[in-house]
Design an enzyme around this catalytic site. Structure first.
Site, PDB file in Angstrom:
ATOM      1  N   CYS A 116      -6.183  -5.844  -0.803  1.00 41.10           N
ATOM      2  CA  CYS A 116      -4.807  -5.372  -0.937  1.00 41.10           C
ATOM      3  C   CYS A 116      -3.851  -6.203  -0.074  1.00 41.10           C
ATOM      4  O   CYS A 116      -3.556  -7.339  -0.415  1.00 41.10           O
ATOM      5  CB  CYS A 116      -4.727  -3.881  -0.629  1.00 41.10           C
ATOM      6  N   HIS A 206      -8.579  -1.129  -3.792  1.00 46.09           N
ATOM      7  CA  HIS A 206      -9.333  -0.719  -2.606  1.00 46.09           C
ATOM      8  C   HIS A 206     -10.761  -0.364  -2.998  1.00 46.09           C
ATOM      9  O   HIS A 206     -11.052   0.790  -3.319  1.00 46.09           O
ATOM     10  CB  HIS A 206      -8.647   0.478  -1.930  1.00 46.09           C
ATOM     11  N   GLU A 208     -13.245   0.142  -1.203  1.00 47.84           N
ATOM     12  CA  GLU A 208     -13.861   1.112  -0.296  1.00 47.84           C
ATOM     13  C   GLU A 208     -13.661   2.551  -0.756  1.00 47.84           C
ATOM     14  O   GLU A 208     -14.442   3.442  -0.395  1.00 47.84           O
ATOM     15  CB  GLU A 208     -13.316   0.944   1.124  1.00 47.84           C
TER      16      GLU A 208
END
Length: 230
Positions: A116, A206, A208
């Protein structure tokens, strides 16, 4: 019993004005991000952003570097005035530390994953610019991302992934050696390969957020760790 040592992954910290567990401002990273690196076999270590650091010394002994998400880069870093009231959380020290560490990693061949804001940092390091405020934000937005090529460099086996996004900016003019290889269904650049001395890639989303349940997202961190072992 001999076990392989976890490669150390430098994760640039993010300044936070306050956190619920601390009385003062903090330097933080997302728990899910660090856990994703750990689950992939790496040892994530948060680094304090310090402008003017000797990055060769600070990154000595690290197998790779991860530039995480965060607030916006100052438009001045890519030669623009602030054109949107939605530019937020600009911090000169944060910007300088991110830009300097990214520049060193790319030149030194240290494996690099940019997430990002991290992808924005790399693009700016290479002379690129950013869209300061998208007409349609991708905040709390989950959508398909399609790779046009080179998904294997991200550890992916399929050209289509389901991505969790949280951003209101995007790559605009591409910096030198930045190649967009994946886009969202509405045409926003979502992944890029960076021409560097070593493995270097970036994603706009993202990974994660869903790495604990989505093998495709976990594979991106696994690729970072695998590259960092070499």
């Amino acid at each position: 019993m001999v076990t392989s040592q976890r490669p150390r992954i430098a994760v640039l910290g993010r300044f936070a004005a306050s956190t619920s567990a601390l009385r003062h401002g903090a330097v933080v990273n997302a728990r899910a991000l660090l856990e994703a690196v750990w689950a992939a076999g790496g040892e994530p270590l948060t680094l304090l952003p310090v402008a003017g650091s000797d990055w060769a010394s600070r990154l000595d002994g690290f197998g790779g570097i991860l530039l995480p998400g965060g607030g916006d880069l100052s438009p001045a870093s890519y030669g623009r005035a602030v054109a949107s009231e939605n530019v937020y959380d600009v911090d000169e020290v944060q910007d300088a530390a991110d830009l300097e560490s990214a520049r060193f990693a790319l030149q030194a061949g240290l494996p690099l994953l940019a997430v990002c804001r991290g992808l924005h940092v790399v693009n700016v390091v290479r002379g690129g610019t950013l869209v300061q405020d998208l007409p349609r934000h991708h905040r709390n937005h989950v959508h398909d991302v399609r790779f046009e090529q080179r998904e294997h460099l991200f550890g992916l086996s399929s050209p289509v992934v389901r991505a969790s996004c949280y951003h209101h900016q995007a790559l605009d003019h591409l910096g030198d050696g930045i190649e967009v290889v994946a886009r969202s269904t509405d045409g926003i650049p979502e992944a890029a390969v960076i021409d560097a001395s070593g493995w270097a890639v970036g994603v706009q989303w993202h990974p994660e957020d869903t790495a604990a349940t989505d093998p495709a997202q976990a594979a991106i961190f696994a690729e970072l760790v695998a590259r960092s072992r070499r």
